[in-house]
Design an enzyme around this catalytic site. Structure first.
Site, short mmCIF file in Angstrom:
data_model
loop_
_atom_site.label_atom_id
_atom_site.label_comp_id
_atom_site.label_asym_id
_atom_site.label_seq_id
_atom_site.Cartn_x
_atom_site.Cartn_y
_atom_site.Cartn_z
N GLY A 35 0.81 -1.22 0.00
CA GLY A 35 0.00 0.00 0.00
C GLY A 35 0.84 1.26 0.00
N HIS A 38 2.35 4.56 -5.02
CA HIS A 38 2.92 5.67 -5.79
C HIS A 38 2.99 5.24 -7.25
CE1 HIS A 38 6.51 3.23 -5.69
NE2 HIS A 38 6.58 3.30 -4.36
N HIS A 41 4.27 1.72 -8.15
CA HIS A 41 3.29 0.63 -8.01
C HIS A 41 2.31 0.63 -9.19
CE1 HIS A 41 4.08 1.40 -3.53
NE2 HIS A 41 4.42 0.14 -3.68
N GLN A 65 7.70 -9.55 8.00
CA GLN A 65 8.93 -9.16 7.30
C GLN A 65 9.59 -7.94 7.95
OE1 GLN A 65 6.72 -8.61 3.52
NE2 GLN A 65 7.98 -6.78 3.25
N LEU A 188 11.23 5.97 -6.57
CA LEU A 188 9.98 6.15 -5.82
C LEU A 188 9.87 5.05 -4.77
CD1 LEU A 188 7.51 7.01 -8.73
CD2 LEU A 188 8.79 8.58 -7.25
N SER A 189 9.45 5.42 -3.57
CA SER A 189 9.30 4.46 -2.49
C SER A 189 8.31 5.01 -1.48
CB SER A 189 10.66 4.25 -1.80
OG SER A 189 10.47 3.60 -0.56
N ARG A 191 8.56 4.72 1.53
CA ARG A 191 9.35 5.23 2.66
C ARG A 191 9.90 6.63 2.41
NH1 ARG A 191 10.70 -0.57 3.43
NH2 ARG A 191 10.03 -1.09 5.55
P1 AMP Z 1 6.11 -2.32 -1.57
O1 AMP Z 1 4.73 -1.77 -1.46
O2 AMP Z 1 7.18 -1.33 -1.24
O3 AMP Z 1 6.27 -3.65 -0.90
O4 AMP Z 1 6.31 -2.61 -3.12
C1 AMP Z 1 5.40 -3.40 -3.84
C2 AMP Z 1 5.99 -3.70 -5.19
O5 AMP Z 1 6.23 -2.48 -5.89
C3 AMP Z 1 7.35 -4.42 -5.10
O6 AMP Z 1 7.42 -5.40 -6.13
C4 AMP Z 1 8.32 -3.31 -5.33
O7 AMP Z 1 9.56 -3.74 -5.86
C5 AMP Z 1 7.57 -2.46 -6.34
N1 AMP Z 1 8.08 -1.10 -6.35
C6 AMP Z 1 8.30 -0.30 -5.27
N2 AMP Z 1 8.84 0.87 -5.66
C7 AMP Z 1 8.96 0.82 -7.02
C8 AMP Z 1 9.47 1.71 -8.02
N3 AMP Z 1 9.95 2.90 -7.70
N4 AMP Z 1 9.45 1.30 -9.30
C9 AMP Z 1 8.95 0.08 -9.64
N5 AMP Z 1 8.47 -0.81 -8.75
C10 AMP Z 1 8.47 -0.45 -7.45
#
Ligand code: AMP
Length: 283
Positions: A35, A38, A41, A65, A188-189, A191
């Protein structure tokens, strides 16, 4: 583009919807997320739509995790905002179980992640990949997708999951999607929301340092010297503790000499204030 998106909150409801789709002959793709969505995702969701008849997006902040000292309780959450974005991206279903639905009373079986998990993130977050592997195995069994899509942003995670799918003969295909970045290069993250205004200005130095290192290695530079230079750049930009900057075999994530001729990847993790950023680039 629809205004709302369908949500399942129990395994029972999820299975009913998936069975109906299967009955109509649709293929299914899955995008697992935690969730706080951005544009990175959403790029995965768009690819999921292209690759299968029905696209499921899971939203689950997986407690197993996170280590006890990590950011589980303050991890950003915005379900209403996420649902709007997923409706706009035309996702077919959001799978949003509670922690109790995912890990009911008595839950005790887990997947131990393989060799790809052993260092880099694994050294700094010892239980992390077992938690990721277990929840992804559950998501794959719950949704039964033909395809699951992950970001290269979490490059080691993708390697660990590819290994799990191969080793355990899981009947689906994993696809990796290149990292989406802000205009200044910062990956993008979710965090990034933790970063202060001042730290947000420093943050792109991570991508700059690993990109320069990748370029130097491609030009034949000595890897240990290049790594030291990259770490110096991060420190002078204002980063605090540097967990690692490494150049690895892009497939096995094992250390490699520059002369190996195999595809390589630069991976790094470093702290800016209380925020831990990770990033990686191809050599
Ligand atoms: P997360 O919500 O951070 O667990 O990420 C969910 C999925 O989105 C994971 O497969 C991440 O690798 C992917 N993801 C997160 N940030 C990016 C990004 N900047 N570009 C592409 N994929 C991303």
């Amino acid at each position: 583009m629809s205004e709302t998106v369908k949500i399942a909150r129990t395994v029972h409801d999820l299975r009913k919807i998936v069975a109906k789709w299967r009955g109509r002959g649709h293929s299914i793709s899955l995008v697992p997320t935690m969730g706080a969505l951005h544009a990175g995702h959403i790029a995965l969701v768009k690819l999921a739509k292209k690759k299968a008849g029905r696209a499921v997006v899971s939203i689950f902040v997986n407690p197993t995790q996170f280590a006890a000292n990590e950011d589980l309780s303050r991890y950003p959450r915005d379900e209403p905002g996420d649902l709007k974005k997923l409706a706009a991206a035309d996702a077919d279903l959001v799978w949003a179980p509670t922690v109790e639905e995912m890990y009911p009373e008595g839950f005790s079986t887990s997947v131990r992640a393989g060799s790809a998990a052993k260092d880099l993130e694994g050294s700094f977050r010892p239980q992390h990949f077992d938690g990721v592997a277990t929840v992804c195995a559950k998501l794959f069994n719950q949704v039964t997708p033909d395809i699951a899509i992950f970001g290269e942003k979490d490059f080691q995670q993708l390697a660990v999951l590819r290994q799990m799918v191969r080793d355990l003969d899981m009947p689906l295909k994993l696809i990796g999607m290149p990292t989406k970045r802000d205009t200044d290069g910062l990956a993008l993250s979710s965090r990034n929301a933790y970063l202060s205004v001042a730290d947000r200005k420093i943050a792109p130095a991570l991508y700059a340092a690993i990109s320069a290192l990748a370029q130097d290695v491609a030009n034949g530079a000595d890897i240990p010297t290049g790594i030291s230079t990259a770490k110096r750049k991060l420190t002078s930009a204002g980063f605090g503790k540097i967990d690692y900057v490494e150049v690895r075999d892009a497939e096995t994530l094992e250390p490699v000499p520059n002369s190996s001729g195999r595809p390589m990847r630069v991976l790094a993790a470093a702290w800016l204030g209380k925020t831990r950023l990770i990033d990686n680039v191809a050599v």
